[in-house]
Design an enzyme around this catalytic site. Sequence first.
Site, PDB file in Angstrom:
ATOM      1  N   HIS A  33       7.446   4.544  12.478  1.00 48.17           N
ATOM      2  CA  HIS A  33       7.445   4.360  10.939  1.00 48.17           C
ATOM      3  C   HIS A  33       8.378   5.394  10.355  1.00 48.17           C
ATOM      4  O   HIS A  33       8.162   6.513  10.264  1.00 48.17           O
ATOM      5  CB  HIS A  33       6.086   4.618  10.405  1.00 48.17           C
ATOM      6  CG  HIS A  33       5.817   4.481   8.859  1.00 48.17           C
ATOM      7  ND1 HIS A  33       4.687   3.842   8.321  1.00 48.17           N
ATOM      8  CD2 HIS A  33       6.728   4.760   7.937  1.00 48.17           C
ATOM      9  CE1 HIS A  33       4.826   3.987   6.988  1.00 48.17           C
ATOM     10  NE2 HIS A  33       6.060   4.582   6.790  1.00 48.17           N
ATOM     11  N   ARG A  91       0.792  -1.175   0.027  1.00 47.14           N
ATOM     12  CA  ARG A  91      -0.072   0.090   0.130  1.00 47.14           C
ATOM     13  C   ARG A  91       0.886   1.234  -0.075  1.00 47.14           C
ATOM     14  O   ARG A  91       1.024   1.989  -1.081  1.00 47.14           O
ATOM     15  CB  ARG A  91      -1.104   0.015   1.275  1.00 47.14           C
ATOM     16  CG  ARG A  91      -2.276   0.951   1.080  1.00 47.14           C
ATOM     17  CD  ARG A  91      -1.877   2.238   1.442  1.00 47.14           C
ATOM     18  NE  ARG A  91      -1.476   2.623   2.705  1.00 47.14           N
ATOM     19  CZ  ARG A  91      -0.953   4.147   3.081  1.00 47.14           C
ATOM     20  NH1 ARG A  91      -0.904   5.166   2.051  1.00 47.14           N
ATOM     21  NH2 ARG A  91      -0.507   4.181   4.220  1.00 47.14           N
ATOM     22  N   ASP A  92       1.459   1.442   1.113  1.00 45.21           N
ATOM     23  CA  ASP A  92       2.399   2.981   1.372  1.00 45.21           C
ATOM     24  C   ASP A  92       3.501   2.757   0.311  1.00 45.21           C
ATOM     25  O   ASP A  92       3.978   3.767  -0.398  1.00 45.21           O
ATOM     26  CB  ASP A  92       2.860   3.056   2.731  1.00 45.21           C
ATOM     27  CG  ASP A  92       3.362   4.288   3.074  1.00 45.21           C
ATOM     28  OD1 ASP A  92       2.925   5.300   2.291  1.00 45.21           O
ATOM     29  OD2 ASP A  92       4.060   4.485   3.879  1.00 45.21           O
ATOM     30  N   CYS A 111       9.049   9.718  -0.898  1.00 43.77           N
ATOM     31  CA  CYS A 111       8.273  10.661  -0.166  1.00 43.77           C
ATOM     32  C   CYS A 111       8.217  12.053  -1.251  1.00 43.77           C
ATOM     33  O   CYS A 111       9.130  12.627  -1.685  1.00 43.77           O
ATOM     34  CB  CYS A 111       9.131  11.144   0.974  1.00 43.77           C
ATOM     35  SG  CYS A 111       8.511  12.438   1.885  1.00 43.77           S
ATOM     36  N   ASN A 114      10.188   4.920   2.449  1.00 40.16           N
ATOM     37  CA  ASN A 114      10.347   4.019   3.335  1.00 40.16           C
ATOM     38  C   ASN A 114      11.536   3.253   3.740  1.00 40.16           C
ATOM     39  O   ASN A 114      12.282   2.861   2.777  1.00 40.16           O
ATOM     40  CB  ASN A 114       9.021   2.955   3.314  1.00 40.16           C
ATOM     41  CG  ASN A 114       7.730   3.513   3.279  1.00 40.16           C
ATOM     42  OD1 ASN A 114       7.277   4.032   4.443  1.00 40.16           O
ATOM     43  ND2 ASN A 114       6.992   3.403   2.308  1.00 40.16           N
ATOM     44  N   HIS A 158      10.944   6.897   7.465  1.00 38.79           N
ATOM     45  CA  HIS A 158      11.600   7.148   6.005  1.00 38.79           C
ATOM     46  C   HIS A 158      13.222   7.316   6.176  1.00 38.79           C
ATOM     47  O   HIS A 158      13.560   7.784   7.146  1.00 38.79           O
ATOM     48  CB  HIS A 158      10.859   8.375   5.509  1.00 38.79           C
ATOM     49  CG  HIS A 158       9.514   7.754   5.192  1.00 38.79           C
ATOM     50  ND1 HIS A 158       8.995   8.124   3.779  1.00 38.79           N
ATOM     51  CD2 HIS A 158       8.545   7.158   5.839  1.00 38.79           C
ATOM     52  CE1 HIS A 158       7.837   7.782   3.729  1.00 38.79           C
ATOM     53  NE2 HIS A 158       7.353   7.076   4.847  1.00 38.79           N
TER      54      HIS A 158
END
Length: 302
Positions: free
Chosen positions: A207, A15-16, A240, A249, A209
């Site tokens: 989470h 997803r992300d 991003c 990520n 990055h």
Amino acid sequence: MALPSKVKIVEVGPRDGLQNEKTAISAEVKIALIDLLSDAGFVNVEAASFVSPKWVPQMASSVEVMAGIRRRPGTIYSALAPNMQGLEAALAANVDEIVIFGAASEAFSQKNINCSIAESIERFRPVAEAAKRHGKLLRGALSCAFGCPYQGEVSTEAVADVVRRLRDLGCDEIDIADTIGVATANRVRPVMESAIREFPIERLSAHFHDTYGQALANIYASLEVGITIYHSSVAGLGGCPYAKGATGNVATEDVLYLMQGLGIETGVDLNAVVEAGRFISSHLGRPSNSRAGAALAAKLLS
């Protein structure tokens, strides 16, 4: 403080990771990727997003994807559902966990969803209530917890305030996210401690990055604080859009290699994740963003 002996890794690549890809990826490829990740042993996979295809065209096949995956017993399949229309689609698709998102930065909230933080929380209230009513898990993602592309620094008080708001909506887990990857290890402790004061530590997740190459250091700092849930993306999928040159990520393979080296149990097969990373990277036509993944793939192929 001793490091945790066990952590949960939430795989967000499907997803992300994939949502910002410009080239259309078929539902079949997404299904195959999720099945590979399920087989690797993840207990939570972020699989879909029920948002308008006008805004996130890559997620337009989410209904098909959720219908096609092979559900592994014991694995939670999550989906983003920011409004009632999205929630209804997610419920119809039998999603296990509903994900909503808030920002710790007023500027980010205004720029991205055209409303204040307080207004965004009120928009999520009916979604949260309906999700709980239907017996679904509810996760709140808190973006820009370490810095904002528009306002710069974000205070720990602002983080604590939104954690409180998400807690009061009934979130089972709250994800503290470094959306633009600006955090450093020194900043991790005060931010996480501000969240821990408002919400049980065992249900907080981190989470990170890797925009500035600090994600693994930040994860280690989070382990020192006692955080036991981490989000990562196979092959380092996901850019991003708010920071030029951002790699997005942190790669799951790199996180698993770190945990393995620290003797921390994850329940996930690293070599199987390396294979999943090779699979999706080949479909995207570019090398994996994971250093551990590239090194282990070379070793496995030799």
